[in-house]
Scaffold this active site. Structure first.
Site, short mmCIF file in Angstrom:
data_model
loop_
_atom_site.label_atom_id
_atom_site.label_comp_id
_atom_site.label_asym_id
_atom_site.label_seq_id
_atom_site.Cartn_x
_atom_site.Cartn_y
_atom_site.Cartn_z
N GLU A 68 0.81 -1.21 0.00
CA GLU A 68 0.00 0.00 0.00
C GLU A 68 0.85 1.27 0.00
O GLU A 68 0.75 2.12 0.88
CB GLU A 68 -0.97 -0.02 1.19
CG GLU A 68 -2.01 -1.11 1.03
CD GLU A 68 -2.95 -1.21 2.21
OE1 GLU A 68 -4.15 -1.46 2.00
OE2 GLU A 68 -2.49 -1.08 3.37
N GLU B 28 -4.54 -9.80 -0.20
CA GLU B 28 -5.37 -9.68 0.99
C GLU B 28 -6.81 -9.92 0.57
O GLU B 28 -7.27 -9.36 -0.43
CB GLU B 28 -5.24 -8.30 1.65
CG GLU B 28 -3.88 -8.02 2.26
CD GLU B 28 -3.77 -6.65 2.92
OE1 GLU B 28 -4.83 -6.08 3.28
OE2 GLU B 28 -2.65 -6.15 3.07
#
Length: 1013
Positions: free
Chosen positions: A453, A521
């Site tokens: 991220e 994820e």
């Protein structure tokens, strides 16, 4: 010092073969108690504490390794995206806080171990958060940042005889903290091992062993690159490097060791060598069969005298992308994975070996085959365990900058770190290099990850290219390119987060999709979650390009602490008064913070199992077994079957089954003869390990499936008939009650609200609170994230605030039929009808029909709720269990008969919420241990929940320890409850097929039967 592979010099080949670092003469641990002082910011630190003359006698002591926040200093802080200093300072990158930026000053002394005289001495800090300076005997040795990879320094020039004073100054935050914005607890200090080590005059400083399998994945080429160091800068002459491979029994594999001779002259401080050897058909390494060898590298001087030996485990395996598919040893891999933060509720990221061992054994036992080291390189011991036990690893660079960029940004904004900014290039490349060099010899690592991220930019392409060039044997992963497609070249795989199943399928079936696909994820396991996991795992099996995913995440990040009254509890964000914080968003684990198993993990085990059983002809007992393993025949397992009649085992047996990887076979199970009156028959087929493994005993179940068998030839006699005419009934209006009396029992309906207000059998009152309609469950973390509790609030008090519009009763031959009609005060008016058929046997058949109003939101649950006295604390049920189960999370539960206390049905998620539900319940009872019980029977199935609390009480408290002592048992009997969902916890609802849409009429029935001695 330059980053290098994890290793330790040994004095003999035998020691190197054993590989016990702590037993090496060259190793000296500095773990233990250190002198410690703390300051709230750099300006208040003790500037001269490192000086040789400084007196530390009055200082406190602190344990190393640990976080100082868990030793009484400072405070832990949990944030997800936001940088932790946002509430106190307005900073721009790369500047670090100055107002509140605690500094820890550490001091200890040591003596150079005996036998190290004349040799170089090094110090290794395996993990320090976040930046630190080192002094020895008052001299500055160096500085380091990058929390999660080792920092090593040559202490040799600063050593003296006798005591040596070591001083370390650690900063909570530094410029590099902009790169360490992971979703975790922000803590500080020396949290991994610190040790000294030495080496001889010539030393194998680093080495990289790679295995290249041939086109048939059979034979291999073992390639070795090594770096030799000459620490004395004088003529050493010809040195010899020998490398031998040993199997699991300690036997040499190569007929002759690999041997390389090299001249190390006075001007040779560093020397690179390369060598290789052919290895005929070695045992291959995979997560299923983690076959390991030990490579021992010996360094000898001109006279052939051994100077040192170093070693490493080696696994022969190939990982590659061919035709857009990732292959392990030539087979399409499916990552049945989980993300794992390093965390202990007692020690934070200062994780002990036993915690790691617990993790790896649980992962193996619950069919997890892969782990992503979110979001930083883990303790080196973790990779050794993954090598040994068999887990595929995505090793992730210590890089996350989530708080520096915005979603859907059309540009790489100036605040974005690292983006394409050349000021950050060397830093991020160094982090990637430190990870690669330390971990490169672990066969478990199949992918390098650039971090998490952190948006996109040219710096990621540079990281990718560096890793691929330095290590062509692995592929590179980075999900951030989905935010900035201009950086597409930074990843070899298409990696998404929390993409919902329909979109995953769309990508996987698109012929133009250019890369293999994974979910780095998915299935966000916050609180009561992991609903709908099977919708993903079914795609893993059926869409080739979709090659698995990694559930977020493994263990709840909660800290065991005490409140002001000394009561211990699991703390989450905000519990330490910190700002900013993100509350209980740290509670996403498949296991609880104390490493006990949550119900979610049992669902994962079933969805991740590597064999499936399907029905072919259940009347004849024929089932089909499909082998989803890649390298394991099903003959490695025992097939065990059992048949239960109404939940009680009637027959059991074992069979041999064999199916090659990817193949299926049919098995005929010798079902027992059944009579019509035997009741429901359930067949359970399981695969059990034949032999013990490191992670489980023999007989461990790796896969199961259940089937309700077709009924016997004759149907059982219907319930009722003559048996229902057991006694006469009387009905009377007494005050505000309508009372039905029969032989040994009475039942009363409240004439004002239509609820069943009393049920007495054998002189025992079974109800403490009325049986009334209920349409609400305590909202879960996923519900809160999707604003379900706001969107569906109209249903919250709809049952409690109902208006009785009609009440009628009728006496029939074997029963009294009472019918109550209600208006529900939903946004648009709904109606509800409840019927009570009070039978002469004393049983009460309850029916509920709900007619929702127009345009209403989904209904949390549809059912009835009652309370009983707290002495009724024992629950038995025949349905799915033993763990709780939900409409969209029931694959891991088995139909059977189960029992436990009502209190045991409560599941201690970090924030109290809906829990304890049972689906597919045929019958159940709640009893008090003195012979009184209330029994429930579905017609045919119900959902049932028995807890010490109402849904509204669960919602009222933000921590489990705040829940008051209960004097009641709350029973909810439902037609259905909506699914718990889990695609994400910030907007996604349960899937439509698991929602109770308010666009149809719902009805169900169940029976109450009071029993008393």
């Amino acid at each position: 010092m330059k980053a290098h592979a994890t290793s330790m010099p040994f004095d003999s080949v035998e020691e190197a073969l054993r590989g016990d670092r702590s037993a090496s003469r060259s190793f000296e641990s500095l773990n233990g108690m250190w002198k410690f002082a703390w300051a709230e910011n750099p300006s208040k630190r003790i500037v001269d504490f490192y000086e040789d003359s400084f007196d530390h006698a009055g200082w406190d002591e602190i344990k190393v390794p640990t976080h100082w926040q868990l030793q009484g200093y400072d405070y832990p802080q949990y944030t997800n995206i936001r940088y932790p200093w946002e509430a106190s300072e307005d900073l721009v990158q790369p500047f670090a806080p100055t107002k509140y930026n605690p500094v820890g000053s550490y001091v200890r002394s040591f003596q150079v171990p005996e036998g190290w005289e004349g040799q170089p001495v090094f110090i290794s800090f395996q993990g320090v958060e976040s930046a630190f300076y080192v002094w020895l005997n008052g001299e500055l040795v160096g500085y380091s940042e990058d929390t999660f990879t080792p920092a090593e320094f040559d202490l040799t020039p600063y050593l003296r005889a006798g005591d040596n004073k070591l001083a370390v100054e650690v900063y909570r935050w530094c410029d590099a903290s902009w790169l360490e914005d992971q979703d975790f607890w922000r803590m500080s200090g020396i949290f991994r091992d610190v040790y000294l080590y030495t080496a001889p005059k010539a030393h194998v400083y680093d080495f990289f062993a790679t295995t290249e399998l041939d086109a048939d994945y059979k034979n291999a080429e073992l390639k070795l690159r090594a770096t030799l160091m000459n620490y004395f800068e004088r003529q050493l002459g010809t040195v010899t490097v020998e490398a031998q491979l040993y199997d699991a029994n300690g036997s040499a594999v190569l007929s002759q060791p690999i041997a390389v001779h090299a001249m190390m002259g006075s001007d040779t401080a560093e020397l690179e060598i390369e060598a290789s050897a052919h290895v005929a058909n070695p045992l291959k390494w995979s997560a299923e069969q983690p076959n390991l060898y030990t490579l021992v590298i010996s360094l000898k001087d001109e006279e052939g005298i051994l100077l040192e030996a170093v070693s490493s485990r080696v696994g022969f395996r190939s990982f590659e992308i061919k035709d857009k598919l990732m292959l392990i040893n030539g087979k399409r891999i499916v990552f049945k994975g989980v993300n794992r933060h390093e965390f202990s509720c007692h020690t934070g990221r200062a994780l002990g070996y036993e915690d790691m061992l617990t993790d790896v054994k649980l992962m193996k036992a619950y069919n997890i085959n892969a782990v992503r080291t979110s979001h930083y390189p883990n303790n080196p011991l973790w990779y050794e365990l993954c090598d040994e036990y068999g887990l595929y690893v995505i090793d992730e660079t210590n890089l996350e900058t989530h708080g520096s960029w915005d979603y859907h940004s059309p540009v790489i904004a100036p605040k974005t770190v690292p983006g394409s900014d050349p000021a950050w290039t060397a830093n991020v490349l160094d982090r990637a290099n430190s990870m690669l060099q330390r971990d490169k010899n672990h066969p478990s690592i199949v992918m390098w990850s650039l971090g998490n991220e952190s948006f996109g930019g040219d710096n990621f392409i540079r990281m990718h290219d560096f890793l691929r060039e330095a290590d062509p044997s692995r592929v590179v992963h980075y999900e951030g390119t989905t935010m900035w497609r201009a950086s597409e070249a930074a990843t070899d795989v298409e990696s998404h987060m929390y993409t919902r199943p329909a979109q995953v399928q769309e990508f996987g079936l698109n012929p133009n999709s250019p890369k293999p696909f994974i979910l780095c994820e998915y299935s966000h396991a916050m609180g009561n979650s992991v609903g709908g996991l099977h919708l993903y795992t079914e795609l893993f099996d059926t869409v080739p390009l979709v090659q698995g995913g990694f559930i977020w995440d493994w263990v709840d990040q909660a800290i065991w602490t005490k409140n002001a009254d000394g009561l211990e509890y699991m703390a989450y964000g905000g519990d330490f008064g910190e700002q900013p914080h993100d509350g209980n968003f740290c509670g996403n684990g498949l296991i609880f913070a104390d490493r006990s198993v949550s119900p979610k993990l049992l669902e994962v085990k079933q969805c991740y199992q590597n064999a499936s059983v399907t029905a072919v002809d259940l009347r004849k007992g024929v089932v089909s077994l499909l082998n989803k393993y890649l390298f394991t025949d099903l003959d490695a397992f025992t097939l065990q079957w059992s048949v239960a009649l109404d939940g009680r085992e009637a027959a059991r047996g074992t069979l041999d089954a064999s199916a090659a990887p990817g193949e299926s076979t049919e098995i005929t199970i010798p079902l027992p003869e059944r009579r019509a009156e035997d009741g429901e028959a359930v067949l359970t087929v399981s695969l059990l390990t034949k032999t013990a493994a490191q992670w489980a005993d023999a007989g461990h179940e790796v896969a199961f499936q259940q089937f309700v068998l077709p009924s016997a030839a004759q149907e059982a006699a219907p319930v009722g008939g003559a048996a229902a005419l057991a006694g006469k009934l009387e009905i009377a209006e007494e005050g505000d009650k309508l009372i039905v009396r029969g032989e040994g029992f009475s039942a009363a309906v409240n004439r004002n609200n239509g609820a069943l207000a009393s049920y007495v059998t054998g002189g025992s009152e079974l109800l403490k609170g009325e049986l009334a309609p209920n349409f609400w469950r305590a909202y879960t973390d996923n519900d809160r994230g999707s604003k379900h509790h706001e969107r569906c609030a109209t249903w919250r008090s709809a049952g409690e605030e109902r208006t009785l519009r009609s009440l009628s009763w009728k006496l029939e031959a074997d029963r009294v039929v009472i019918r109550a009609g209600f208006t529900l005060p939903t946004t648009t008016e709904s109606s509800c009808t409840v019927t009570y058929d009070v039978l002469s046997t004393g049983a009460i058949e309850v029916g509920l029909q709900l007619n929702p109003g127009e345009g209403l939101p989904e209904i949390p649950e549809i059912g009835m709720m009652l309370t009983m006295d707290g002495s009724f604390d024992q629950l038995e049920w025949y349905g799915k269990g033993p763990q709780d189960s939900y409409w969209d999370r029931q694959h891991g539960a088995k139909i059977g008969r189960y029992a436990g206390t009502v209190a045991e049905q409560f599941v201690p998620y970090l924030r109290p919420q809906e829990c304890g539900n049972k689906v597919a319940v045929r019958s159940a009872s709640v009893s008090n241990g003195q012979g009184a019980s209330l029994r429930f029977a579905g017609e045919p199935l119900i959902e049932l929940n028995a807890l010490p609390y109402t849904p509204f009480e669960l919602e009222a408290y933000d921590h489990v320890y705040k829940l008051p002592a209960s004097d009641k048992t709350v029973v909810r009997v439902n037609h259905k409850q909506m699914g718990v969902g889990g695609d994400n916890s910030w907007g996604a609802t349960a899937h439509p097929q698991y929602l109770l849409h308010a666009n149809q009429i719902y009805s169900f029935r169940f029976t109450l039967n009071g029993m008393s001695r």
